[in-house]
Design an enzyme around this catalytic site. Structure first.
Site, mmCIF file in Angstrom:
data_model
loop_
_atom_site.group_PDB
_atom_site.id
_atom_site.type_symbol
_atom_site.label_atom_id
_atom_site.label_comp_id
_atom_site.label_asym_id
_atom_site.label_seq_id
_atom_site.Cartn_x
_atom_site.Cartn_y
_atom_site.Cartn_z
ATOM 1 C CG ASP A 1 -0.107 -1.754 10.768
ATOM 2 O OD1 ASP A 1 -0.828 -2.395 11.259
ATOM 3 O OD2 ASP A 1 0.006 -0.290 10.688
ATOM 4 C CD GLU B 1 5.526 4.665 -7.767
ATOM 5 O OE1 GLU B 1 5.286 3.977 -8.833
ATOM 6 O OE2 GLU B 1 6.423 4.205 -6.886
ATOM 7 C CD1 TRP B 2 -1.559 8.296 -8.557
ATOM 8 C CD2 TRP B 2 -1.782 9.216 -6.247
ATOM 9 N NE1 TRP B 2 -2.807 8.316 -8.179
ATOM 10 C CE2 TRP B 2 -3.076 8.630 -7.142
ATOM 11 C CE3 TRP B 2 -1.922 9.855 -5.084
ATOM 12 C CZ2 TRP B 2 -4.183 8.741 -5.950
ATOM 13 C CZ3 TRP B 2 -2.880 9.650 -4.441
ATOM 14 C CH2 TRP B 2 -4.143 9.258 -4.751
#
Length: 287
Positions: free
Chosen positions: A195, A92-93
């Site tokens: 991270d 998804e953007w």
């Protein structure tokens, strides 16, 4: 060739509509990243010519574990492949505008994620930090996991690359021998992103925070928090909101440099001696 891979990736994601727009965007130094808009949807697509085995599969699994906590948003994953010369991840953007309370929401939701716990420390499968392998396994003792699977792995990597030698190697080996004097053995094994630097969160619609690019593990939540302070990118609003929901333990300030050491070793092994002085400063403090 890349356009052919992107078209194949879209077909794998069951979008066969025409491409309206495609452009390369920033998305880290490991993959090539693209914004792609079709007649049906907008996507963020990562492309890698020769990834390590199961590279995008492991990332997808980490996103799904975080999603299942129902605490903080992650992008939807539509398809992935780890096939050599044809590796991709279709997501998804995510795009939006930061609001005044965005980082407050981020801190609150990360604290909620950290309140989800596993039974042991570590992870069932090996993962990656960048493209460096992270050996894993499940441990009842956090010190053993952190020493044997994290710090020792980076020590061995540094020895092989001749970046951890001489007095640096001696001090690191001395520290590993007495790590249990400084690091708690049995903190709660929280769900961790793994991270969580400042580039691995985004702002979506209505200022909602999203997190991306996990290197998932179960472990001491202060390990995650220590990394947020290593390179910055988080405001006081983040930490205030986090502490309101799940206050940091009294030992955090004492153990913070030791938890930051792992990420400094990673950066030393990936980027070289520019991180050496910071590694050495931590080692001098504890040996």
């Amino acid at each position: 060739m890349k356009k052919q891979v992107i078209i194949h990736a879209l077909h794998t994601a069951e979008d066969n509509s025409p491409i309206k727009s495609m452009k390369q965007v920033s998305g880290g130094s490991i993959n090539e990243s693209y914004y792609v808009e079709t007649a049906e949807e907008r996507y963020f697509i990562k492309y890698h010519t020769n990834p390590p085995a199961r590279f995008f599969e492991i990332e997808t699994s980490g996103l799904e574990l975080i999603r299942q906590t129902d605490t903080i948003s992650v992008p939807d994953v539509y398809a992935y492949s780890d096939e050599k010369n044809n590796a991709f991840l279709v997501m998804e953007w995510v795009e939006g505008n930061r609001k005044l309370d965005t980082e407050e929401k981020l801190g609150s939701r990360i604290s909620a994620m950290h309140q989800h716990t596993g039974e042991k420390h570590g992870y069932e499968e090996d993962t990656f930090i960048g493209t460096l392998p992270q050996p894993n396994g499940l441990f009842t003792n956090w010190v053993e996991y952190y020493r044997d699977q994290r710090l020792t792995a980076q020590l061995n990597q540094g020895i092989n690359q001749e970046r951890i030698t001489g007095i640096r190697r001696q001090r690191l080996e001395d520290l590993l021998d007495k790590l249990d004097k400084f690091v708690p053995a049995n903190p709660e094994p929280s769900y961790l992103h793994g991270d969580f630097w400042g580039g691995n969160w985004l702002v979506g619609e209505n200022g909602a925070p999203y997190i991306i690019d996990p290197s998932f593990l179960y472990g001491d939540r202060h390990f995650e928090l220590a990394f947020t302070e290593l390179f910055g990118g988080y405001s006081e609003d983040f930490y205030h909101a986090y502490n309101e929901k799940y206050a940091m333990a009294d030992y955090y300030d004492d153990v913070k440099p030791l938890y930051q050491l792992y990420y400094l070793l990673v950066h030393l092994n990936i980027f070289g001696e520019s991180y050496g002085s910071r590694v050495d400063a931590v080692l001098r403090k504890f040996t």
